[in-house]
Design an enzyme around this catalytic site. Structure first.
Site, PDB file in Angstrom:
ATOM      1  N   CYS A   1       0.826  -1.214   0.000  1.00 16.54           N
ATOM      2  CA  CYS A   1       0.000   0.000   0.000  1.00 16.54           C
ATOM      3  C   CYS A   1       0.862   1.267   0.000  1.00 16.54           C
ATOM      4  CB  CYS A   1      -0.988  -0.053   1.163  1.00 16.54           C
ATOM      5  SG  CYS A   1      -2.377   1.038   0.909  1.00 16.54           S
TER       6      CYS A   1
ATOM      7  N   HIS B   1      -3.515  -5.301   1.851  1.00 20.55           N
ATOM      8  CA  HIS B   1      -3.131  -5.537   3.246  1.00 20.55           C
ATOM      9  C   HIS B   1      -3.530  -6.960   3.631  1.00 20.55           C
ATOM     10  CE1 HIS B   1      -2.003  -1.498   4.414  1.00 20.55           C
ATOM     11  NE2 HIS B   1      -3.077  -1.022   3.825  1.00 20.55           N
TER      12      HIS B   1
HETATM   13  N1  LIG Z   1      -3.007   1.989   3.837  1.00 19.90           N
HETATM   14  C1  LIG Z   1      -2.090   2.730   3.227  1.00 19.90           C
HETATM   15  O1  LIG Z   1      -0.898   2.454   3.288  1.00 19.90           O
HETATM   16  C2  LIG Z   1      -2.586   3.970   2.571  1.00 19.90           C
HETATM   17  C3  LIG Z   1      -1.591   4.633   1.695  1.00 19.90           C
HETATM   18  C4  LIG Z   1      -1.919   6.080   1.418  1.00 19.90           C
HETATM   19  N2  LIG Z   1      -1.969   6.816   2.642  1.00 19.90           N
HETATM   20  C5  LIG Z   1      -3.229   6.185   0.661  1.00 19.90           C
HETATM   21  O2  LIG Z   1      -4.229   6.519   1.242  1.00 19.90           O
HETATM   22  O3  LIG Z   1      -3.273   5.915  -0.488  1.00 19.90           O
END
Ligand SMILES: NC(=O)CC[C@H](N)C(=O)O
Length: 485
Positions: free
Chosen positions: A332, A434
């Site tokens: 992510c 995730h």
């Molecule tokens: N869960 C995350 O790592 C999110 C990654 C980043 N903050 C986004 O919203 O795209």
């Protein structure tokens, strides 16, 4: 009307989540329709609900303990800190934007309404709602307009059990002090106290128990022993790198930078628990150990965390790691860092602007107002099609040629789409998913890919369920529950 009981703590990390989870399991075992509820949570570990929203991960495993699917009403207000003074405010599972602490204080009446609505909906379809407080009710400076602890309990007349953590010391002062910070009507709601995380001979504690009962007039309902190796999703605080067992010498060395805004570090629980993995969280500024595999984690504030990563000397380390044949995964926010550029034209996560990424994969990411929130499943495309499932929580949209070598193929409703990328040389894997290590086959495949040719297949979901049963057994044995609901 459904019964209700609220578990409050004398401090953060006193074990409120585990006690609520245990009670959910115990109540469900007795045939009750029970639901967990946490009015307000501050956490960067969130879960996607069946109704397509976002709640704290602790409420999601408590729902599992209760035997019901997680839904947004179980955690109507979730604060996701993205700076030292501000947070993204999630209400009923949806982001309402960023607020700093002062602005949130003014927003509280609206949040309170959302909390009460969710609670009523849950109560209407349950026999029992088990409520978890946040931090401690002794924060008198936060009492005005409070919806997380006594502000909630008094609003709905919910009885309270106070959990105190003996492991950190000063347990009698914790109990006495917390009760002293409460107003008369709040104290009246406290039905008793549970002493948690006890190690040793309980008979030695007996005089202290009698003393505190005499001082406060509140019964000590139980002393719960410290239970090692519970594999339950942490609410927020970064856990120790491993459980109680040391890693063997030939373990796969996995290093994760503990970024200041790391999100969903629960992704790494299956690796912490894996008998052949030596997982290390490395804080910024600490020396970086040699590794077979480095994983860049999710992040609530990717540009800021990338900056911290660079400050911590990780960029030359990663290049050297790759030169020596090491493997690299980005999940992510970690995926986004691997690309050429991070763009935040609307200033969603930080000041509007663009930051160069690590440039290891040819794609760019733009943060957009829509948040992707989905539970999904499909296959990991490493030497075949390996079943995998997990969830996505991100605002970033990634585009570029590197995505033509996807790492996964995932189902979204009736659609199947490619996800992430594997580098041409096969050393780097990036995914938005995730929880990839939770799937036993995918975890085994990734560990083999990273160099552990004899990696075992370990079922983390089964371990989580077993932990819930153990916890429920321990709490049922050590706490007097009669008359609590
Ligand atoms: N869960 C995350 O790592 C999110 C990654 C980043 N903050 C986004 O919203 O795209």
């Amino acid at each position: 009307m459904a019964g209700m009981l609220m578990i409050q703590g004398t401090s953060s990390d006193s074990g409120k989540s585990t006690v609520v989870g245990a009670l959910c399991r115990i109540a469900a075992r007795s045939g009750l329709r029970v639901a967990p509820f946490k009015p307000q949570n501050m956490s960067l570990n969130s879960a996607v609900t069946v109704d397509g929203g976002e709640i704290g991960r602790a409420q999601a495993w408590q729902a599992l303990a209760a035997g019901i699917p997680p839904e947004v009403d179980m955690n109507p207000v979730l604060l996701k800190p993205n700076s030292d003074i501000g947070a993204q405010v999630i209400v009923h599972g949806r982001s309402t934007g960023n607020l700093d602490a002062r602005a949130y204080h003014h927003y509280k009446p609206i949040a309170r309404q959302a909390v009460l609505e969710s609670f009523e909906r849950l109560r209407a379809k349950s026999d029992l709602v088990l409520v978890e407080g946040a931090g401690s009710p002794a924060e008198v400076n936060l009492r005005e307009g409070d919806i997380a602890n006594m502000g909630f309990a008094t609003a709905v007349g919910c009885p309270v059990v106070l959990v105190a953590d003996i492991d950190r010391g000063g347990v009698f002062a914790q109990i006495l002090g917390t009760l002293a910070c409460l107003a008369e009507d709040e104290r009246a709601l406290v039905k008793g106290v549970v002493i948690n995380k006890f190690r040793g001979d309980v008979s030695l504690l007996q005089p202290g128990i009698e003393w505190i009962e005499a001082q406060t007039g509140k019964p000590v309902l139980g002393v719960v022993p410290f239970v090692p190796n519970l594999w339950l999703d942490a609410e927020d605080a970064l856990p120790k790198s491993r459980g109680s067992q040391p890693a063997p010498d030939d373990a796969l060395r996995v290093v994760v930078p503990a970024l200041p805004r790391i999100s969903n570090h629960t992704d790494f629980d299956p690796l912490r628990a894996h008998p052949q993995v030596d997982l290390r969280f490395v804080r910024m500024g600490d020396p970086i150990p040699a590794a077979d595999l480095v994983v860049l984690p999710g992040s609530k504030s990717v540009q800021c965390d990338l900056h911290s990563l660079r400050q911590g000397g990780w960029e030359p380390y990663l290049r050297k790691h790759l030169r020596y044949g090491g493997k690299l995964i980005g999940i992510c926010g970690g995926l986004q860092m691997l690309g050429r550029e991070l763009r935040d034209p609307l200033g969603i996560e930080s000041d509007a602007g663009t930051t160069p990424g690590l440039g290891l994969l040819d794609f760019v990411t733009t943060l957009e107002p829509h948040k992707q929130l989905v539970n999904t499943a499909g296959s990991l495309l490493l030497g075949g099609e390996v079943p995998v499932r997990g969830y996505e929580i991100h605002m970033g949209v990634t585009e570029g040629p590197a995505l033509s070598r996807p790492a996964l193929r995932l189902r979204y409703g009736n659609d199947t789409r490619a996800d992430g990328a594997v580098s041409g040389d096969g050393q780097i894997l990036a995914t938005y998913l995730h929880g990839v290590f939770d799937s036993p086959d995918a975890c085994e495949t990734l560990l083999r890919w990273a160099g552990k040719n004899d990696a075992l297949r370990v079922d983390h979901d089964a371990r989580r369920l077993a932990s819930i049963e153990t916890l429920a057994d321990v709490v049922a044995r050590h706490v007097r529950l009669d008359g609590l609901w």
